[in-house]
Design an enzyme around this catalytic site. Sequence first.
Site, short mmCIF file in Angstrom:
data_model
loop_
_atom_site.label_atom_id
_atom_site.label_comp_id
_atom_site.label_asym_id
_atom_site.label_seq_id
_atom_site.Cartn_x
_atom_site.Cartn_y
_atom_site.Cartn_z
N CYS A 19 0.74 -1.25 0.00
CA CYS A 19 0.00 0.00 0.00
C CYS A 19 0.78 1.31 0.00
O CYS A 19 1.88 1.40 0.51
CB CYS A 19 -0.98 0.07 1.16
N GLY A 45 1.49 -0.66 -4.81
CA GLY A 45 0.34 -1.56 -4.80
C GLY A 45 -0.43 -1.42 -6.09
O GLY A 45 -0.77 -0.31 -6.49
N ASN A 119 -1.21 1.68 5.67
CA ASN A 119 -0.05 1.02 5.07
C ASN A 119 0.73 0.36 6.20
O ASN A 119 1.10 1.04 7.16
CB ASN A 119 0.84 2.06 4.37
N GLY A 120 0.97 -0.94 6.11
CA GLY A 120 1.73 -1.64 7.14
C GLY A 120 1.08 -2.95 7.52
O GLY A 120 0.30 -3.52 6.75
N TYR A 262 14.66 -1.40 -2.11
CA TYR A 262 13.79 -1.87 -3.19
C TYR A 262 12.50 -1.09 -3.39
O TYR A 262 12.14 -0.74 -4.50
CB TYR A 262 13.46 -3.36 -2.93
#
Length: 483
Positions: A19, A45, A119-120, A262
């Site tokens: 996300c 995402g 997000n997480g 990344y």
Amino acid sequence: MSAFSSSKPVVDDRPREFCGLFGVYGIPEAGSMIYQGLFSLQHRGQEGAGIAVADGETVSSAKGQGLVSEVFAGKDWSTLPGHLGVGHVRYSTTGSTRIQNVQPLVVECVDGIWAVAHNGNLVNAERLRLMYQEAGAIFQTSTDSEVLVHLLADPMFRKRPRRVARALAELEGSFCFLLMTRNCLMAARDPHGFRPLSIGKLGDAYIVASETCALDQVGATFLRDVEPGELIIIDETGMHSSMYAEVKDESDHARCIFEMVYFARPDSRVFGENVHLARVAYGKRLAEEYPVEADIVISVPDSGNSAALGYSIGSGIPLEHGFIRNHYIGRTFIMPQQDDRSAGVDMKLAVLPEAVRGKRVVVVDDSIVRGTTARRRVMRLRDAGAKEVHVRISCPPIRNPCFYGIDFPTSDELVAGGMEVEQIRDYIGADTLGYLSLEGLFAPFGEKCGFCDACFTGKYPTDITGISGKHALEKESELDLEL
Ligand code: SF4
């Protein structure tokens, strides 16, 4: 935001994240700006996207499965009126590709409407979920994010001052949240600061985004990051900050170093550093740590590009295009079986035989997960006539799963979970293999402080005992074996 199931057909074995967030306050057409912002966060995402906006009176939302461009194709933005709003892009696991799981979650509580984007990964979500379900609560999604909705609606918090802060303090794990009511935007980051979240200004308006590249996209100026443990509230009186959790200093932080390796886009500033420059430094360091005589350096695009440039600069070996990426394959080319996955790898990256034939080639990539993709690429370079293939990886071996929102497989499936570097070299068929050292990974930040490196070291910054899910169960059985 993670979901409670995890079989994952993927085109290759790249790590996946869950996300990206984008919120605005003070923009007359908030919806269309959030749309632009989500485009810049698409790399975080690709399986669903949603926007919720408010104009002080009403809350409107739209969401769907697919890329941002697909979900909002031809959207009439007048149907999403408002000067504040939140947007979300998500990556999901197979069992959770339900439209209900696409965020923002928009719910009506007894005291008003809330929109929630996350997000997480909340490591205590299952416990909280069970607690509320046993008390009679009904959950509409299979995501961990929904527990925050129930905490916000819980009379224990609802009737007390600083209700959002109290609810956030109940959560464990990694999270950045954007919350919206009819007239207020809120942003919060977990006390360890695992995931990035930045604030920008555009005139008098405020923008909050997972990465600064999205601020740049809409012309906003970077103001600062949301601090770990901080709750930001933006309303008609301006921006207000408070701490909902005690954070002593940077030693309490656990910022995800893999964002730098990344996930983040190279043009973002993450944790105060430009991602591209950090990756170039990784490549230069790799050239020092693992020099080799070769004719060309090539990258595995796109995430290996900056490190390959660094390796080329550091070694003096010219940079070439050895792989050509098919940018149009996208999420639609999803193959569940291993053989098909190899076909997917080939579809995604084509080898340029004229560039590699008869050459000693250094291939720079950001990481190796299962090893199947790296093995396939080495094989294809040899098939194309490369004389030697030397693989350089711009992070240390990934040996452990992540509990904080990155979809790595279990230790059993991680190639470095069960093999040493020489065995991995042999498995992928490379002439030599070199991974960046842990020291090299933190070199762009000076002294290592306040980062999570658990997937490399196994030193988790939070207590992971009792975490449910396959990773935790696997971890427990490993401990049993050791005993
Ligand atoms: S375990 Fe690895 S991927 Fe997960 S938060 Fe820590 S550094 Fe990031």
